[in-house]
Design a protein around this motif. Structure first.
Motif, PDB file in Angstrom:
ATOM      1  N   MET A  63      -2.170 -10.109   9.688  1.00 54.38           N
ATOM      2  CA  MET A  63      -3.110  -9.639   8.674  1.00 54.38           C
ATOM      3  C   MET A  63      -4.540  -9.745   9.193  1.00 54.38           C
ATOM      4  O   MET A  63      -4.874 -10.694   9.865  1.00 54.38           O
ATOM      5  N   ASP A  64      -5.314  -8.783   8.844  1.00 52.44           N
ATOM      6  CA  ASP A  64      -6.690  -8.771   9.300  1.00 52.44           C
ATOM      7  C   ASP A  64      -7.627  -8.860   8.111  1.00 52.44           C
ATOM      8  O   ASP A  64      -7.769  -7.917   7.348  1.00 52.44           O
ATOM      9  N   PHE A  65      -8.259  -9.999   7.953  1.00 46.24           N
ATOM     10  CA  PHE A  65      -9.157 -10.194   6.823  1.00 46.24           C
ATOM     11  C   PHE A  65     -10.613 -10.045   7.245  1.00 46.24           C
ATOM     12  O   PHE A  65     -11.518 -10.372   6.517  1.00 46.24           O
TER      13      PHE A  65
ATOM     14  N   CYS B  99     -12.542  -0.798  -3.260  1.00 41.36           N
ATOM     15  CA  CYS B  99     -12.705  -1.985  -4.077  1.00 41.36           C
ATOM     16  C   CYS B  99     -11.461  -2.084  -4.949  1.00 41.36           C
ATOM     17  O   CYS B  99     -11.218  -1.222  -5.787  1.00 41.36           O
ATOM     18  N   THR B 100     -10.676  -3.121  -4.719  1.00 38.38           N
ATOM     19  CA  THR B 100      -9.432  -3.259  -5.468  1.00 38.38           C
ATOM     20  C   THR B 100      -9.719  -3.461  -6.950  1.00 38.38           C
ATOM     21  O   THR B 100      -8.913  -3.135  -7.806  1.00 38.38           O
TER      22      THR B 100
ATOM     23  N   LEU C  20     -13.390  -9.756   0.720  1.00 41.14           N
ATOM     24  CA  LEU C  20     -12.096 -10.287   0.308  1.00 41.14           C
ATOM     25  C   LEU C  20     -12.321 -11.418  -0.696  1.00 41.14           C
ATOM     26  O   LEU C  20     -13.004 -12.390  -0.402  1.00 41.14           O
ATOM     27  N   VAL C  21     -11.779 -11.279  -1.889  1.00 38.73           N
ATOM     28  CA  VAL C  21     -11.999 -12.296  -2.913  1.00 38.73           C
ATOM     29  C   VAL C  21     -10.712 -12.996  -3.331  1.00 38.73           C
ATOM     30  O   VAL C  21     -10.736 -14.029  -3.994  1.00 38.73           O
ATOM     31  N   ARG C  22      -9.580 -12.433  -2.965  1.00 35.86           N
ATOM     32  CA  ARG C  22      -8.329 -13.027  -3.422  1.00 35.86           C
ATOM     33  C   ARG C  22      -7.208 -12.564  -2.507  1.00 35.86           C
ATOM     34  O   ARG C  22      -7.273 -11.472  -1.945  1.00 35.86           O
ATOM     35  N   VAL C  23      -6.215 -13.409  -2.377  1.00 32.54           N
ATOM     36  CA  VAL C  23      -5.004 -13.001  -1.683  1.00 32.54           C
ATOM     37  C   VAL C  23      -3.894 -13.029  -2.710  1.00 32.54           C
ATOM     38  O   VAL C  23      -3.492 -14.075  -3.176  1.00 32.54           O
TER      39      VAL C  23
ATOM     40  N   GLY D 125      -0.307  -4.542   0.616  1.00 34.13           N
ATOM     41  CA  GLY D 125      -1.082  -5.581   1.254  1.00 34.13           C
ATOM     42  C   GLY D 125      -1.595  -6.604   0.269  1.00 34.13           C
ATOM     43  O   GLY D 125      -1.706  -6.342  -0.923  1.00 34.13           O
ATOM     44  N   ALA D 126      -1.868  -7.788   0.776  1.00 32.38           N
ATOM     45  CA  ALA D 126      -2.166  -8.910  -0.088  1.00 32.38           C
ATOM     46  C   ALA D 126      -3.651  -9.090  -0.347  1.00 32.38           C
ATOM     47  O   ALA D 126      -4.035  -9.838  -1.209  1.00 32.38           O
ATOM     48  N   GLY D 127      -4.482  -8.416   0.405  1.00 27.77           N
ATOM     49  CA  GLY D 127      -5.907  -8.620   0.260  1.00 27.77           C
ATOM     50  C   GLY D 127      -6.463  -7.917  -0.962  1.00 27.77           C
ATOM     51  O   GLY D 127      -6.222  -6.737  -1.160  1.00 27.77           O
ATOM     52  N   VAL D 128      -7.173  -8.664  -1.795  1.00 23.16           N
ATOM     53  CA  VAL D 128      -7.840  -8.064  -2.944  1.00 23.16           C
ATOM     54  C   VAL D 128      -9.330  -8.073  -2.655  1.00 23.16           C
ATOM     55  O   VAL D 128      -9.927  -9.125  -2.460  1.00 23.16           O
ATOM     56  N   TYR D 129      -9.915  -6.887  -2.621  1.00 22.06           N
ATOM     57  CA  TYR D 129     -11.323  -6.755  -2.290  1.00 22.06           C
ATOM     58  C   TYR D 129     -12.122  -6.384  -3.525  1.00 22.06           C
ATOM     59  O   TYR D 129     -11.641  -5.654  -4.392  1.00 22.06           O
ATOM     60  N   ALA D 130     -13.341  -6.906  -3.602  1.00 19.24           N
ATOM     61  CA  ALA D 130     -14.217  -6.569  -4.719  1.00 19.24           C
ATOM     62  C   ALA D 130     -15.609  -6.258  -4.192  1.00 19.24           C
ATOM     63  O   ALA D 130     -16.113  -6.933  -3.293  1.00 19.24           O
TER      64      ALA D 130
END
Ligand code: ZN
Length: 82
Positions: free
Chosen positions: A1-3, A14-15, A26-29, A38-43
């Motif tokens: 995974m690339d954060f 923006c998730t 990245l604010v949450r996994v 994918g697990a990355g939650v972006y805001a």
């Protein structure tokens, strides 16, 4: 995974508000989303300000650990039903 959060701040989804933005972090996994996209939650900055979200890369290691642990417990607790 690339954060990684590229310094050039390329446009990314923006998730949170489901729109493109150049200020996403990245604010949450979210373990519940790993099966799909994918697990990355972006805001973006607007969403972070509005909802009080803290970028994970600004958290202290202990805080980050707690956040990830909570995510894992949450995931294990509810399985894939959510
Ligand atoms: Zn947003």
């Amino acid at each position: 995974m690339d954060f990684a959060d590229p310094a050039g701040s390329a446009e990314r989804l923006c998730t949170w508000h489901r729109g493109p933005s150049t200020t996403t972090r990245l604010v949450r996994v979210d373990a519940a989303t790993t099966s799909s996209r994918g697990a990355g939650v972006y805001a973006c900055v607007d969403c972070r300000t509005r909802d009080g979200l803290t970028p994970l890369d600004t958290l202290a290691p202990a805080q980050l650990y707690k956040q990830l642990e909570a995510t894992a417990i949450n995931f294990l607790g509810r399985g894939r039903s959510a």
